[in-house]
Design a protein around this motif. Structure first.
Motif, PDB file in Angstrom:
ATOM      1  N   MET A   1      32.209  39.044 -28.350  1.00  0.00           N
ATOM      2  CA  MET A   1      31.324  37.819 -28.156  1.00  0.00           C
ATOM      3  C   MET A   1      30.889  37.432 -29.539  1.00  0.00           C
TER       4      MET A   1
ATOM      5  N   ARG B   1      26.048  34.169 -29.013  1.00  0.00           N
ATOM      6  CA  ARG B   1      26.388  34.775 -27.802  1.00  0.00           C
ATOM      7  C   ARG B   1      25.716  35.807 -27.184  1.00  0.00           C
TER       8      ARG B   1
ATOM      9  N   PHE C   1      21.459  35.992 -27.115  1.00  0.00           N
ATOM     10  CA  PHE C   1      21.109  35.186 -25.668  1.00  0.00           C
ATOM     11  C   PHE C   1      21.393  35.477 -24.514  1.00  0.00           C
ATOM     12  N   LEU C   2      22.173  36.516 -24.524  1.00  0.00           N
ATOM     13  CA  LEU C   2      22.958  37.148 -23.233  1.00  0.00           C
ATOM     14  C   LEU C   2      21.920  37.592 -22.289  1.00  0.00           C
TER      15      LEU C   2
ATOM     16  N   GLU D   1      19.749  32.794 -21.590  1.00  0.00           N
ATOM     17  CA  GLU D   1      20.328  31.752 -22.273  1.00  0.00           C
ATOM     18  C   GLU D   1      19.252  30.698 -22.066  1.00  0.00           C
TER      19      GLU D   1
ATOM     20  N   VAL E   1      23.855  25.166 -26.240  1.00  0.00           N
ATOM     21  CA  VAL E   1      24.671  26.080 -27.276  1.00  0.00           C
ATOM     22  C   VAL E   1      24.101  25.813 -28.693  1.00  0.00           C
TER      23      VAL E   1
ATOM     24  N   ASP F   1      28.669  32.992 -35.650  1.00  0.00           N
ATOM     25  CA  ASP F   1      30.006  32.451 -34.913  1.00  0.00           C
ATOM     26  C   ASP F   1      30.649  33.669 -34.801  1.00  0.00           C
TER      27      ASP F   1
END
Lengths: 351, 251
Positions: B92, B96, B99-100, B103, B112, B134
């Motif tokens: 991931m 991502r 903030f897992l 979120e 997002v 990213d």
């Protein structure tokens, strides 16, 4: 280039991002292999068969792509979440059988019969999910168990009620026309009639993509498939996520089972057996990793298109339909190899 | 003291994994927990982070006795743990992962755009220079991964940061980077519990040192009272080490 040694104010990051160009960004998309495959397969059949590339031909091969695609997308979500569902194919049969049996033998309205089918399908999905998350057994084994049990129930109950291995006569049931228009009808686009199932397939793909990429649940799905322990440690409700995924697959099975039952107005008791692997193959062609944590819903939908094209294309070319299985295996191998190469290339470059 | 234990103990069947360990950590302070393999370090942090529950003694958060029922419970009380092995999900992206489990939302959706922006800003505020939020975490180095996990804990309002062997798998330079973030987290007012078996990593950043051996505490030392050499000697059991040297010389 040791990170952290640069002062916080220096915006050195930008120049390094620039090195990862657009082409590379596309390359690391999981659905790339499926897109390339779909273009190649289309070109192959379209070049040799004018019917294949005509609007009627497109409508023809989009139809199997749609029913397979609805399942492949749901199965892809489940696989990204790190689990398999071998009972998904047979469950389409179970849902269809419940619908037709209740509507024709017990005089239920078609809508109510569909609702009953949905309840049973969701219960099966819930049971699958609960057993997998509680026992930590591999879902491969658990759903193989439900697969065999459902297969037995489908045949046993159908034989006990009808004395044969199929139920039919749905057309005469109450509420058939409305349900049929909604799920099994056709729509005209420029003089060519397309199955309405194609719309359902597009809708399912769009919703699944949104959930995966733009919702909290999507983040959790990637996480439980990527590393369940790590996900749990940061507070992701892993068991709930997985159970929801199994129920999503069950929901898709009910949708497809209902579409097929309404379309053909009868259901064979052995329908759906063997399909579960085709769903998984379509998802893998679409870029899903067998080990979970990676993949895409759009990819699975395109994987289903490849199948639809091959399924009908072989017929259009006048080949023996047996070649479909050969094609299936070859596509699977090629896709997995391509996925692996693409991913390795993308990650090497980024280091 | 934000987090404190008094004579805490834990047994697994007939094995006494932890006996009578007392420790405490205050805001803006780094407590190093040192010990060799099997000393009870991981049992202690699993109790502090809510993975295991203690059998004896008392666990206090803000001076109030508590029982942490789950990692989520610990997190809700501001106790965040960064594990060496399960800090991140490799496939991931950085944002991502960041903030897992927490979120940010915008209506029904996962916000997002905000997640990307905040992740980038928070990493920069900690002085962590990630090329691209990213990129998959799997492409980061071990030190970068630890740093992202620390930044994440800080962002989510952790008051106590527990770090499980964050430097043990790293090279000298990478370990230095992680130590710098530990200091930065301390400067932002966090209480840090730093578990390690390397006194040379512990001594520069630690304010106090708790030594564990065979499941029991061997005393707590302030930085002024002890040198890195003395720490090393205590950890390996100075007498044992001398004896070993003696034995080896004879052979």
């Amino acid at each position: 280039m040791s990170p952290g040694t640069a002062p916080a104010t220096e915006v050195a990051a930008d120049e390094r991002i620039a090195r990862v160009g657009l082409a590379r960004r596309l390359l690391i998309r999981p659905e790339l292999g499926a897109v390339v495959g779909a273009v190649l397969v289309f070109a192959f059949f379209a070049a040799q068969s004018p019917v294949f590339r005509s609007p009627a031909g497109v409508a023809n091969w989009l139809d199997p792509a749609a029913t397979l695609g609805i399942m492949a997308v749901a199965v892809a979500l489940l696989m990204i979440g790190g689990e398999f569902d071998l009972s998904a194919g047979v469950l389409t049969g179970t849902s269809g059988l419940i619908l037709v049996t209740l509507a024709t033998r017990f005089g239920l309205n078609v809508w109510l019969a569909m609702l009953a089918g949905l309840a049973v399908a969701l219960a099966v999905g819930f049971a699958n999910g609960l057993i997998v998350t509680r026992t930590r057994l591999p879902s491969f084994i658990v759903t193989l168990g439900t697969f065999l049990m459902l297969q037995g129930v489908n045949l046993g109950v159908t034989k006990a009620i009808t004395g044969t291995v199929q139920v039919g006569g749905l057309r005469r049931a109450d509420g058939y026309d409305g349900a049929s228009t909604l799920l099994a009808g056709t729509i005209d686009v420029g003089g060519t009639s397309f199955r309405v199932a194609i719309l359902w397939w597009l809708l399912v793909t769009a919703v699944a993509t949104w959930v995966l990429m733009r919702s909290r649940a999507g983040n959790w799905i990637f996480a439980v498939g990527g590393d369940e322990r790590a996900a749990r440690a940061v507070g992701v409700p892993a068991a709930r996520t997985k159970i929801a995924l199994f129920m999503t697959t069950a929901f898709a099975a009910w949708l497809v089972g209902s579409i097929l039952a309404l379309r053909y107005t009868s259901v064979q008791a052995n329908i759906g057996i063997g399909q579960e692997f085709i769903y998984i193959i379509a998802a893998v062609i679409g870029g899903c990793l067998l080990t979970g944590g990676y993949g895409s819903a759009v990819g699975a939908a395109i994987g289903a298109v490849i199948f639809g094209m091959a399924d009908k294309g072989i017929v259009f070319l006048g080949w023996d339909a047996d070649w479909f299985k050969f094609f299936l295996g070859a596509m699977l191998l090629l896709a997995t190899l391509a996925n692996r190469l693409v991913r390795r290339y993308a990650e090497e470059v980024r280091r | 003291m934000i987090l404190e234990t008094r004579g805490i103990g834990k047994r697994f069947g007939s094995v006494l994994a932890l006996r009578e360990v007392s420790m405490g950590v205050a805001a803006g302070e780094v407590l190093c927990v040192l010990g060799d393999n099997g000393a009870g370090k991981s049992t202690l942090i699993k109790i502090l982070s809510g993975v295991h529950q203690h059998d004896t003694g008392a666990l206090l958060v803000d001076g109030e006795e508590v029982r942490l029922s789950s990692p989520r419970d610990a997190l809700d009380r501001g106790i965040a743990t960064v594990y060496q092995d399960l800090a991140m999900i490799p496939l991931m992206s950085v944002w991502r992962n960041f903030f897992l489990g927490s979120e940010p939302r915008k209506g029904l959706a996962f916000d997002v755009a905000r997640a990307r922006r905040v992740a980038r800003e928070e990493l920069r505020a900690m002085g962590i220079d990630i090329r691209d939020v990213d990129q998959p975490v799997g492409t980061l180095s071990g030190g970068e991964r630890q740093s992202v996990a620390i930044a994440r804990a800080v962002h989510f309002g952790a008051r106590v940061l527990i770090l499980d062997e964050p430097t043990s798998a790293l090279g000298v330079k990478q370990a230095g980077v992680v130590l710098r973030y530990i200091a930065r987290a301390r400067d932002r007012g966090l209480a840090v519990i730093f578990i390690t078996h390397n006194p040379h990593h512990a001594h520069p950043v630690g304010d106090r040192f708790l030594l564990l051996n065979r499941g029991a505490g061997m005393g707590e030392y302030a930085k002024a009272d002890i040198t890195a050499q003395e720490l090393t000697a205590l950890m390996s059991g100075g007498a044992e080490l001398e004896e070993l040297a003696h034995e080896l010389r004879r052979e």
